[in-house]
Design a protein around this motif. Structure first.
Motif, PDB file in Angstrom:
ATOM      1  N   ASP B 236       0.813  -1.214   0.000  1.00 44.44           N
ATOM      2  CA  ASP B 236       0.000   0.000   0.000  1.00 44.44           C
ATOM      3  C   ASP B 236       0.851   1.270   0.000  1.00 44.44           C
ATOM      4  O   ASP B 236       0.440   2.291   0.562  1.00 44.44           O
ATOM      5  CB  ASP B 236      -0.895  -0.009   1.255  1.00 44.44           C
ATOM      6  CG  ASP B 236      -2.297   0.446   0.908  1.00 44.44           C
ATOM      7  OD1 ASP B 236      -2.567   0.552  -0.293  1.00 44.44           O
ATOM      8  OD2 ASP B 236      -3.076   0.708   1.836  1.00 44.44           O
ATOM      9  N   VAL B 237       2.012   1.201  -0.607  1.00 45.05           N
ATOM     10  CA  VAL B 237       2.862   2.399  -0.708  1.00 45.05           C
ATOM     11  C   VAL B 237       2.222   3.313  -1.752  1.00 45.05           C
ATOM     12  O   VAL B 237       1.883   2.857  -2.841  1.00 45.05           O
ATOM     13  CB  VAL B 237       4.296   2.024  -1.177  1.00 45.05           C
ATOM     14  CG1 VAL B 237       5.154   3.259  -1.363  1.00 45.05           C
ATOM     15  CG2 VAL B 237       4.938   1.069  -0.192  1.00 45.05           C
ATOM     16  N   PRO B 238       2.008   4.607  -1.431  1.00 41.00           N
ATOM     17  CA  PRO B 238       1.397   5.495  -2.431  1.00 41.00           C
ATOM     18  C   PRO B 238       2.200   5.492  -3.729  1.00 41.00           C
ATOM     19  O   PRO B 238       3.431   5.547  -3.692  1.00 41.00           O
ATOM     20  CB  PRO B 238       1.434   6.875  -1.754  1.00 41.00           C
ATOM     21  CG  PRO B 238       1.550   6.585  -0.305  1.00 41.00           C
ATOM     22  CD  PRO B 238       2.328   5.310  -0.187  1.00 41.00           C
ATOM     23  N   SER B 239       1.472   5.446  -4.859  1.00 39.91           N
ATOM     24  CA  SER B 239       2.173   5.326  -6.144  1.00 39.91           C
ATOM     25  C   SER B 239       3.067   6.533  -6.419  1.00 39.91           C
ATOM     26  O   SER B 239       4.062   6.424  -7.126  1.00 39.91           O
ATOM     27  CB  SER B 239       1.171   5.122  -7.279  1.00 39.91           C
ATOM     28  OG  SER B 239       0.264   6.184  -7.282  1.00 39.91           O
ATOM     29  N   GLU B 240       2.692   7.714  -5.842  1.00 39.31           N
ATOM     30  CA  GLU B 240       3.510   8.903  -6.123  1.00 39.31           C
ATOM     31  C   GLU B 240       4.870   8.862  -5.431  1.00 39.31           C
ATOM     32  O   GLU B 240       5.731   9.690  -5.687  1.00 39.31           O
ATOM     33  CB  GLU B 240       2.759  10.190  -5.750  1.00 39.31           C
ATOM     34  CG  GLU B 240       2.414  10.340  -4.300  1.00 39.31           C
ATOM     35  CD  GLU B 240       1.020   9.823  -3.980  1.00 39.31           C
ATOM     36  OE1 GLU B 240       0.531   8.955  -4.735  1.00 39.31           O
ATOM     37  OE2 GLU B 240       0.434  10.263  -2.974  1.00 39.31           O
ATOM     38  N   TYR B 241       5.070   7.863  -4.549  1.00 37.18           N
ATOM     39  CA  TYR B 241       6.365   7.749  -3.878  1.00 37.18           C
ATOM     40  C   TYR B 241       7.359   6.903  -4.689  1.00 37.18           C
ATOM     41  O   TYR B 241       8.379   6.468  -4.173  1.00 37.18           O
ATOM     42  CB  TYR B 241       6.197   7.183  -2.468  1.00 37.18           C
ATOM     43  CG  TYR B 241       5.694   8.221  -1.492  1.00 37.18           C
ATOM     44  CD1 TYR B 241       6.578   8.923  -0.683  1.00 37.18           C
ATOM     45  CD2 TYR B 241       4.351   8.536  -1.416  1.00 37.18           C
ATOM     46  CE1 TYR B 241       6.122   9.906   0.181  1.00 37.18           C
ATOM     47  CE2 TYR B 241       3.883   9.511  -0.555  1.00 37.18           C
ATOM     48  CZ  TYR B 241       4.764  10.196   0.243  1.00 37.18           C
ATOM     49  OH  TYR B 241       4.315  11.171   1.091  1.00 37.18           O
ATOM     50  N   GLY B 242       6.999   6.701  -5.957  1.00 38.26           N
ATOM     51  CA  GLY B 242       7.885   5.955  -6.852  1.00 38.26           C
ATOM     52  C   GLY B 242       9.264   6.572  -6.927  1.00 38.26           C
ATOM     53  O   GLY B 242      10.258   5.873  -7.140  1.00 38.26           O
ATOM     54  N   VAL B 243       9.333   7.867  -6.743  1.00 38.72           N
ATOM     55  CA  VAL B 243      10.629   8.548  -6.838  1.00 38.72           C
ATOM     56  C   VAL B 243      11.600   8.024  -5.764  1.00 38.72           C
ATOM     57  O   VAL B 243      12.804   7.907  -6.003  1.00 38.72           O
ATOM     58  CB  VAL B 243      10.447  10.093  -6.763  1.00 38.72           C
ATOM     59  CG1 VAL B 243      10.006  10.564  -5.387  1.00 38.72           C
ATOM     60  CG2 VAL B 243      11.719  10.797  -7.182  1.00 38.72           C
ATOM     61  N   ILE B 244      11.036   7.659  -4.598  1.00 36.52           N
ATOM     62  CA  ILE B 244      11.916   7.130  -3.529  1.00 36.52           C
ATOM     63  C   ILE B 244      12.427   5.737  -3.931  1.00 36.52           C
ATOM     64  O   ILE B 244      13.627   5.458  -3.816  1.00 36.52           O
ATOM     65  CB  ILE B 244      11.161   7.092  -2.182  1.00 36.52           C
ATOM     66  CG1 ILE B 244      10.843   8.533  -1.751  1.00 36.52           C
ATOM     67  CG2 ILE B 244      11.980   6.374  -1.107  1.00 36.52           C
ATOM     68  CD1 ILE B 244      10.005   8.662  -0.519  1.00 36.52           C
ATOM     69  N   THR B 245      11.498   4.895  -4.413  1.00 40.10           N
ATOM     70  CA  THR B 245      11.920   3.568  -4.906  1.00 40.10           C
ATOM     71  C   THR B 245      12.990   3.748  -5.978  1.00 40.10           C
ATOM     72  O   THR B 245      14.004   3.043  -5.991  1.00 40.10           O
ATOM     73  CB  THR B 245      10.716   2.806  -5.504  1.00 40.10           C
ATOM     74  OG1 THR B 245       9.668   2.814  -4.548  1.00 40.10           O
ATOM     75  CG2 THR B 245      11.066   1.386  -5.865  1.00 40.10           C
ATOM     76  N   GLY B 246      12.730   4.704  -6.867  1.00 40.69           N
ATOM     77  CA  GLY B 246      13.668   4.957  -7.961  1.00 40.69           C
ATOM     78  C   GLY B 246      15.040   5.378  -7.471  1.00 40.69           C
ATOM     79  O   GLY B 246      16.054   4.877  -7.954  1.00 40.69           O
TER      80      GLY B 246
END
Lengths: 188, 518
Positions: B236-246
């Motif tokens: 349930d990680v917000p999709s807009e936090y993709g930058v952190i995963t990236g």
């Protein structure tokens, strides 16, 4: 063991299977001590793991405080611990400086049993090709020492051939022993 | 050390304050806007490229992309030209892996055993193409897409045989001792031998350009994007936090490709086969738990293949999706596998070609089918198949979770590892293409590596639609240049094959029983 038995040491065989694709250490001689100094770039690359791992651990800690997403906390925390531990394990060998101490007559690399300097008979340069399963291969070089008792110990292992040759010559002069170029043609 | 400790305390303290919580909320908004901006930019500036590569002709109710026909036709031609090699010589391929043609007493130092070679080949075939790719294929093409994936897998075996043989035959050992091979080399050198040096050079340059885009698209952005999508689904990680995963993924990729750290590459190489085993194990568990539904699932696959019920464009629509995703997964005809296989230790190029033809079989015919069965059995993929519901990795993950909730966590672990290892592999493919075009040199190489890491962040940030369109277009574009060259060079492969078979038959190439080993 039967006294008639004898064995040969293949000096052309590299001692380590793996090796970095960069210059990891250089040899520094100060007075009666020669030691291996890690390069700043290699230390920085190891630090990336510690920084990323610590960040994930901090994120897990934050989530533990502000939310109840325990599964995510475990996932991030697990990855954080794994990456940080990995980074620390990479840095440790860099911090433990291998040294040749003429005053103590000892070579200590914090890994193998100490070697008396007067037992070191020669140094050898070996080459190898590191083959990756998911990447392209690259050449790597080793500087190994040979003792009077037949032990071979790795001193340097990286892919900067020119620097390794310079360091090998410096070390051979420091120890007053012979340096042999045992590089061989690698069959692919 | 003291400074580091103080900074750490400060960092943790800052995180625990409510003021920071507000900051995080505005941070989320900023990231969301950034994601939309990057997505819009990608749609605007790569749309023309995607449109060009997927130029279609109307067939029935569907628009059939010419590039899909191009790949299918090539696989058919290679299959016929090499006398259905994928069926007739599969036994020989297995024997090569078993070591029947290698003297067990002449094993060179550093040479991998045949068992290792087999596990390497197996682990290399399982990736996000099998997990997210199949999810995307079934979400748009329905269960019937699976049938066409299987067909594409069988035919693709011949394409892979041809390109990997050439990859070894025309590889180059650089002065540094590193081996370089792949379509850039066989297109330029092979065609030059035939007096078509100009054409070969042009094709090699075209391939290298597309390979760079493929490395940034399918080999990078798609992987990062789906890794974050998996985290979003599982935790349930917000999709807009993709930058952190990236950023996290990019940092690790940076340390490997810029630093050349051997340890992380070794760890990845050791972990990925276990992840592949974990994935296959989970699939088998789902299939065995729902054994009574396997029959109806296969029936849905065969029905859907020819009726295309619920699929835009009917059975042609299902066929297009099946072929697109199968090619994305097994990379047959694309040319990327030839880069990887060219580094193998062998004196006979044909043996590597024969071993490589097993990969599309294992990848597409076996593992993709297993994923498709899991999705079809779960029944979450319902008509109309327009990709607006669950798609990609989320459809696959949701289907696994139907059997056991813990599977989504295991899948998240596997997906992140697969994404990471694929990015490392493709960074080298891209780098080889980059240095082919711009020459070798530390600065030149560093520029590509930095661009590659930036694209990891972009991939994890933007929306799935833009990523997959660009990734597909770039990977398929590679096949245009590669296959033209393969048509010219296939007689050379046939000659090599004939020579190898004749020498095996005459006894010049000896066969060994494992018992011969001393």
């Amino acid at each position: 063991m039967d006294k008639k038995d004898f064995f040969t040491i293949d000096l052309k065989r590299p001692l380590l299977r793996d090796g970095p694709n960069f210059l990891s250490h250089t040899v520094i001689v100060i007075g009666d001590i020669a030691y291996l100094r890690p390069t700043i770039s290699s230390m920085m690359f190891c630090m990336i793991y510690v920084v990323v791992g610590s960040f994930l651990l901090s994120l897990a800690t934050y989530l533990l405080i502000v939310s109840t997403k325990y599964d995510l906390v475990i996932f991030l925390g697990g990855f954080g611990i794994a990456i940080t531990t990995f980074g620390i394990s990479l840095i440790r060998p860099f911090l433990q400086r291998a040294s040749f101490n003429k005053q103590l007559d000892i070579f200590n690399n914090h890994k193998d049993r100490d070697v008396k300097l007067h037992h070191i008979t020669s140094l050898h340069i070996n080459n190898k090709i590191i083959q990756r399963k998911h990447a392209l291969s690259y050449p790597c070089f080793e500087l190994n020492l040979l003792t009077a008792h037949g032990r071979r110990i790795n001193v340097l292992n990286h892919n900067d051939q020119q620097q390794l040759q310079q360091d090998a010559q410096l070390l051979a002069t420091f120890l007053g022993i012979e340096l042999h170029d045992c590089r061989k043609e690698v069959m692919l | 050390m003291k400074i580091t400790r103080k900074l750490m305390y400060l960092f943790l303290f800052a995180f625990s304050t409510s003021a920071l919580a507000e900051e995080m909320s505005s941070f989320g908004q900023t990231i969301n806007n950034l994601s939309k901006a990057v997505d819009g930019f990608f749609n605007d500036y790569t749309g023309w490229f995607v449109g060009l590569i997927f130029k279609s002709v109307p067939i029935g109710d569907a628009n059939f992309p010419i590039i899909v026909g191009w790949l299918l036709l090539a696989a058919l031609i290679f299959t016929v030209y090499f006398g259905f090699i994928q069926f007739r010589r599969i036994g020989m391929a297995i024997n090569i892996i078993k070591g029947k043609y290698t003297d067990p007493n002449s094993k060179e130092e550093g040479e991998v055993s045949h068992f290792q070679a087999l596990t390497t080949a197996l682990s290399g075939t399982v990736g996000l193409g099998n997990i997210a790719g199949v999810g995307a294929a079934l979400a748009i093409g329905g269960p019937g897409a699976t049938f066409w994936m299987i067909i594409c897998g069988f035919l693709g075996m011949a394409s892979k045989f041809c390109e990997c043989t050439l990859g070894v035959k025309y590889r180059t050992v650089l002065p540094s001792g590193a081996i370089s091979g792949g379509p850039m080399y066989y297109l330029s050198q092979g065609l030059s031998e035939k007096g078509l040096g100009g054409l070969g050079k042009a094709l090699a340059i075209g391939f290298a350009l597309m390979c760079i885009l493929g490395a940034l698209g399918g080999g990078n952005m798609f992987q990062a994007n789906q890794a974050h999508a998996m985290l979003t689904y599982a935790f349930d990680v917000p999709s807009e936090y993709g930058v952190i995963t990236g950023i996290v993924l990019a940092s690790l990729v940076f340390s490997v490709i810029v630093g050349g750290m051997p340890s992380i590459a070794s760890v990845t190489e050791r972990v990925v086969p276990w992840m592949a085993g974990l994935y296959v194990g989970m699939s088998l568990i789902v299939i065995f738990v729902n054994l009574d539904q396997v029959g109806p699932a296969f029936a849905a696959i065969f029905d859907g293949a020819f009726t295309g019920a619920g699929v835009a464009g009917g059975f042609i629509g299902a066929l297009i999706q099946g072929l697109k995703r199968a090619t994305f997964s097994n990379e047959a005809g694309v040319g990327s596998a030839a880069i990887a296989h060219s580094a193998v230790k062998t004196k006979e190029p044909i043996t590597e070609g024969l071993v490589s033809l097993l990969e599309p079989f294992i990848d597409t015919v076996v593992i993709c089918t297993m994923t498709a069965l899991v999705i079809t059995i779960a029944g979450l993929n319902v008509t109309p198949f327009n990709g607006e519901g669950l798609t990609g990795v989320t459809l696959t993950a949701a289907s696994f979770t139907e059997t056991a909730g813990i599977f989504k966590y295991l899948l998240a672990l596997a997906v992140v590892m697969f994404a990471f290892s694929t990015m490392i592999s493709w960074s080298y493919y891209g780098l080889k293409a980059w240095t082919y075009l711009f020459g070798e040199g530390k600065t030149t190489e560093l520029i590509f590596k930095i661009i590659f890491c930036i694209f990891v962040v972009i991939g994890a940030t933007i929306q799935f639609g833009a990523v997959i369109d660009f990734s597909d277009a770039a990977i398929f574009a590679m096949s245009i240049f590669n296959i033209i060259g393969l048509y010219f060079l296939m007689p050379i492969v046939k000659k090599e094959l004939k020579s190898f078979l004749a020498r095996v038959e005459s006894g010049e190439i000896k066969t060994y029983d494992n018992k011969d080993a001393k």
